[in-house]
Scaffold this motif. Sequence first.
Motif, PDB file in Angstrom:
ATOM      1  N   ASP A 289       6.317   7.207   0.660  1.00 53.84           N
ATOM      2  CA  ASP A 289       6.487   6.325   1.714  1.00 53.84           C
ATOM      3  C   ASP A 289       5.653   4.529   1.165  1.00 53.84           C
ATOM      4  OD1 ASP A 289       7.638   7.516   3.511  1.00 53.84           O
ATOM      5  OD2 ASP A 289       6.501   7.872   4.612  1.00 53.84           O
ATOM      6  N   TYR A 290       5.813   3.825   1.666  1.00 54.03           N
ATOM      7  CA  TYR A 290       4.763   2.125   1.442  1.00 54.03           C
ATOM      8  C   TYR A 290       4.928   1.890   2.893  1.00 54.03           C
ATOM      9  CZ  TYR A 290       5.063   4.681  -3.159  1.00 54.03           C
ATOM     10  OH  TYR A 290       5.184   4.485  -4.643  1.00 54.03           O
ATOM     11  N   ARG A 291       3.492   0.348   2.173  1.00 57.09           N
ATOM     12  CA  ARG A 291       3.639  -0.313   3.121  1.00 57.09           C
ATOM     13  C   ARG A 291       3.678  -2.233   2.759  1.00 57.09           C
ATOM     14  NH1 ARG A 291      -0.469   1.834   6.859  1.00 57.09           N
ATOM     15  NH2 ARG A 291      -1.657   0.934   5.302  1.00 57.09           N
TER      16      ARG A 291
ATOM     17  N   ARG B 226      10.678   3.302   2.602  1.00 59.52           N
ATOM     18  CA  ARG B 226      10.454   4.520   1.655  1.00 59.52           C
ATOM     19  C   ARG B 226      11.142   4.088   0.700  1.00 59.52           C
ATOM     20  NH1 ARG B 226      11.761   9.907   5.079  1.00 59.52           N
ATOM     21  NH2 ARG B 226       9.744   9.088   5.433  1.00 59.52           N
TER      22      ARG B 226
ATOM     23  N   THR C 286       2.099  -5.432   4.718  1.00 59.89           N
ATOM     24  CA  THR C 286       1.546  -6.351   5.339  1.00 59.89           C
ATOM     25  C   THR C 286       1.555  -8.135   4.913  1.00 59.89           C
ATOM     26  OG1 THR C 286       0.228  -4.751   5.676  1.00 59.89           O
ATOM     27  CG2 THR C 286      -0.632  -5.876   6.346  1.00 59.89           C
TER      28      THR C 286
ATOM     29  N   THR D 182       6.552  -0.495   7.199  1.00 60.79           N
ATOM     30  CA  THR D 182       7.128   0.909   6.518  1.00 60.79           C
ATOM     31  C   THR D 182       8.339   1.152   5.708  1.00 60.79           C
ATOM     32  OG1 THR D 182       4.877   1.286   8.192  1.00 60.79           O
ATOM     33  CG2 THR D 182       6.166   2.594   6.263  1.00 60.79           C
TER      34      THR D 182
ATOM     35  N   GLN E 293       3.375  -5.814   9.627  1.00 60.07           N
ATOM     36  CA  GLN E 293       3.361  -4.358   8.394  1.00 60.07           C
ATOM     37  C   GLN E 293       5.741  -3.936   8.894  1.00 60.07           C
ATOM     38  OE1 GLN E 293       0.677  -1.929   9.875  1.00 60.07           O
ATOM     39  NE2 GLN E 293      -1.071  -2.796   8.631  1.00 60.07           N
TER      40      GLN E 293
ATOM     41  N   ARG F 185      -2.461   0.029  -3.918  1.00 65.59           N
ATOM     42  CA  ARG F 185      -2.873  -1.638  -3.219  1.00 65.59           C
ATOM     43  C   ARG F 185      -2.995  -2.465  -3.875  1.00 65.59           C
ATOM     44  NH1 ARG F 185      -8.345  -2.641  -0.090  1.00 65.59           N
ATOM     45  NH2 ARG F 185      -8.097  -5.296  -0.304  1.00 65.59           N
TER      46      ARG F 185
ATOM     47  N   GLU G  25       0.762  -1.201   0.390  1.00 69.64           N
ATOM     48  CA  GLU G  25      -0.097  -0.172   0.474  1.00 69.64           C
ATOM     49  C   GLU G  25       0.837   1.055  -0.529  1.00 69.64           C
ATOM     50  OE1 GLU G  25      -3.710  -0.779   2.906  1.00 69.64           O
ATOM     51  OE2 GLU G  25      -2.035  -1.642   3.530  1.00 69.64           O
ATOM     52  N   GLY G  26       0.599   2.262  -0.244  1.00 70.63           N
ATOM     53  CA  GLY G  26       0.634   3.458  -0.837  1.00 70.63           C
ATOM     54  C   GLY G  26       0.270   4.643  -1.017  1.00 70.63           C
TER      55      GLY G  26
END
Length: 106
Positions: A53-55, A81, A57, A79, A77, A30, A25-26
Amino acid sequence: MSAVTTHVLDAALGRPAAGIAVRLEGADLRADGVTDADGRVGDLGPDELPAGDYRLTFDTGAYFAAQGTDTFYPRVQITFRIADPAQHHHVPLLLSPFAYSTYRGS
């Protein structure tokens, strides 16, 4: 190849962790994937992403439940960059039921 890839190694069992659902996600993105028999997700979103920034999961709870193993971390998770959109970003996860670590891969 996706701009972001990942793989999961089950450090407690000493093998790749297959079948883990992963979400990236970011901003307006998605993307979903599942680790293959080698614990990798190579097709996770577009082949280029803007800086930001991205995540990631990881659904580790379902993975451990399928093995009949208790875990302290039902979800991990990470996170991170992206500063240079021209670079590929590989984000590995080393996993066990009661610990995890990650690093910037190549």
